[in-house]
Design a protein around this motif. Sequence first.
Motif, mmCIF file in Angstrom:
data_model
loop_
_atom_site.group_PDB
_atom_site.id
_atom_site.type_symbol
_atom_site.label_atom_id
_atom_site.label_comp_id
_atom_site.label_asym_id
_atom_site.label_seq_id
_atom_site.Cartn_x
_atom_site.Cartn_y
_atom_site.Cartn_z
ATOM 1 N N ASP A 115 2.308 -1.799 -6.544
ATOM 2 C CA ASP A 115 3.763 -1.637 -6.443
ATOM 3 C C ASP A 115 4.504 -2.930 -6.776
ATOM 4 O OD1 ASP A 115 3.483 1.000 -5.702
ATOM 5 O OD2 ASP A 115 3.359 0.513 -3.566
ATOM 6 N N ASP A 116 3.950 -4.050 -6.313
ATOM 7 C CA ASP A 116 4.650 -5.318 -6.540
ATOM 8 C C ASP A 116 4.601 -5.735 -8.008
ATOM 9 O OD1 ASP A 116 5.676 -5.775 -4.009
ATOM 10 O OD2 ASP A 116 3.821 -6.673 -3.283
ATOM 11 N N LEU A 117 3.497 -5.421 -8.690
ATOM 12 C CA LEU A 117 3.467 -5.750 -10.124
ATOM 13 C C LEU A 117 4.414 -4.845 -10.900
ATOM 14 C CD1 LEU A 117 -0.251 -6.671 -10.888
ATOM 15 C CD2 LEU A 117 1.776 -8.101 -11.193
ATOM 16 N N ALA A 154 9.595 -14.152 -7.660
ATOM 17 C CA ALA A 154 10.837 -13.478 -7.228
ATOM 18 C C ALA A 154 10.527 -12.273 -6.349
ATOM 19 C CB ALA A 154 11.656 -13.051 -8.439
ATOM 20 N N ASN A 155 9.480 -11.546 -6.693
ATOM 21 C CA ASN A 155 9.081 -10.398 -5.868
ATOM 22 C C ASN A 155 8.733 -10.843 -4.454
ATOM 23 O OD1 ASN A 155 6.301 -9.071 -4.833
ATOM 24 N ND2 ASN A 155 7.680 -7.468 -5.561
ATOM 25 N N ARG A 156 8.017 -11.962 -4.354
ATOM 26 C CA ARG A 156 7.602 -12.445 -3.032
ATOM 27 C C ARG A 156 8.764 -13.053 -2.263
ATOM 28 N NH1 ARG A 156 3.795 -10.446 -0.531
ATOM 29 N NH2 ARG A 156 2.735 -12.257 0.303
ATOM 30 N N TRP A 169 12.775 -8.191 1.699
ATOM 31 C CA TRP A 169 13.553 -7.036 2.154
ATOM 32 C C TRP A 169 12.993 -5.720 1.612
ATOM 33 C CZ3 TRP A 169 15.735 -11.666 0.547
ATOM 34 C CH2 TRP A 169 16.503 -12.351 1.496
ATOM 35 N N HIS A 170 12.184 -5.802 0.556
ATOM 36 C CA HIS A 170 11.674 -4.540 -0.017
ATOM 37 C C HIS A 170 10.483 -3.994 0.768
ATOM 38 C CE1 HIS A 170 8.713 -7.177 -2.249
ATOM 39 N NE2 HIS A 170 7.930 -6.167 -1.927
ATOM 40 N N GLY A 171 9.934 -4.831 1.673
ATOM 41 C CA GLY A 171 8.649 -4.504 2.291
ATOM 42 C C GLY A 171 8.508 -3.105 2.858
ATOM 43 N N LEU A 179 9.413 -0.330 -0.084
ATOM 44 C CA LEU A 179 8.480 -0.119 -1.199
ATOM 45 C C LEU A 179 7.041 0.092 -0.725
ATOM 46 C CD1 LEU A 179 8.197 -0.046 -4.306
ATOM 47 C CD2 LEU A 179 7.966 -2.532 -4.276
ATOM 48 N N HIS A 180 6.716 -0.452 0.437
ATOM 49 C CA HIS A 180 5.331 -0.335 0.937
ATOM 50 C C HIS A 180 5.301 0.321 2.318
ATOM 51 C CE1 HIS A 180 4.599 -3.373 -2.166
ATOM 52 N NE2 HIS A 180 5.360 -4.237 -1.534
ATOM 53 N N PRO A 181 5.823 1.521 2.458
ATOM 54 C CA PRO A 181 5.864 2.131 3.804
ATOM 55 C C PRO A 181 4.473 2.423 4.364
ATOM 56 C CG PRO A 181 6.508 3.728 2.124
ATOM 57 C CD PRO A 181 6.390 2.400 1.426
HETATM 58 FE FE LIG Z 1 5.835 -6.244 -1.938
#
Ligand SMILES: [Fe+2]
Length: 340
Positions: free
Chosen positions: A321-323, A186-188, A192-194, A197-199
């Motif tokens: 962050d993704d975990l 689901a995270n992958r 849209w979070h890219g 969440l990971h600037p």
């Molecule tokens: Fe991510």
Amino acid sequence: MSERDGTGRRKAIPLRLRRNAVAWERQRPTWRDARPALIAEALERARARPTGNWFVVGAARDLTARRPLGRTVAGTEIVLWRGEDGTPHAGPGACPHLGAPLKDAVVRCGRLICHWHGLGLDGGPFAGWTPWPAHDDGVLLWVRLDSVGGEPPTEGPAVPARPARSASLAAVYTGTGSCEPEDVVANRLDPWHGAWLHPYSFVDLVVRDVPDGAPPDDEKDVLLVDVSFKVAGRIVVPVRAAFHAPDARTVVMRIVEGEGAGSVVETHATPLTPAGAGQPRTAVVEAVVAGSDRRGFAVARALAPLLRPAVRATSGRLWRDDLAYAERRHRLRAEGRFPG
Ligand SMILES: [Fe+2]
Ligand code: FES
């Protein structure tokens, strides 16, 4: 994308300077686009896709000729080792004699020798010990567990298409989280979070094409994303990437335009705990297989042993962050608080 211009000269690496860089808090919010129902539907379609009962258990290079590897999939203890010709063998991780942990056994001439009383296994069935199919695809190791998967088994795993090995650099990151495989998937399936969440890695991310209500046809169920990878400061490499879940536990991101077109990031989610466990654990095994025919890339390949840790470190930072995202999703689901 061609690496040469019309005169046959090599193009410069397409680094760009972000001229109109917007501050993180001023970028366009993506929450309206990242609709919970949309992600949930993409996840359901992914979960319906067969795996043939194959589970990724780690990086191929971690299994040497000298030592066995111990792994756990859905509570099932597994031992892997290589035969004399390099073929991987896999089977139950407990010795059939008195249960010694075979991950601590010794490999001699392709035989696994238990260190408690010397029982030897050559990869064939022996005294109640029955092997499981194993596969080395050159980057990752797979084991087929029919009793865990419960699906019709397939001869081999469906390995995603990758750049040619002779012209690519592969690195594998492995992490674990307190969640289920679907939380990782689901995270992958939420690109849209890219940039939010990971600037530190991604900027200027735009999801271009969403397969809303896509037919179950695998190949068309692709999210297309334009994104720039941050190199340093305002220097970026823009690419177009396609996200696709070829099976219930895998999401593949393929660069379809831009530097390194054809390169893939394969994310495999492998359950460590049995289905329904109160405190589930899931392994994320992520293979980055980067390809390019640039002259500089040949140098990068030659330096692969040095570069791999850097690639793994990048994956590691993203996955921290993704975990956290996946674990949070699982906690809210477990508590009946997940929105949508
Ligand atoms: Fe991510
Ligand atoms: S426990 Fe393995 S040989 Fe005895």
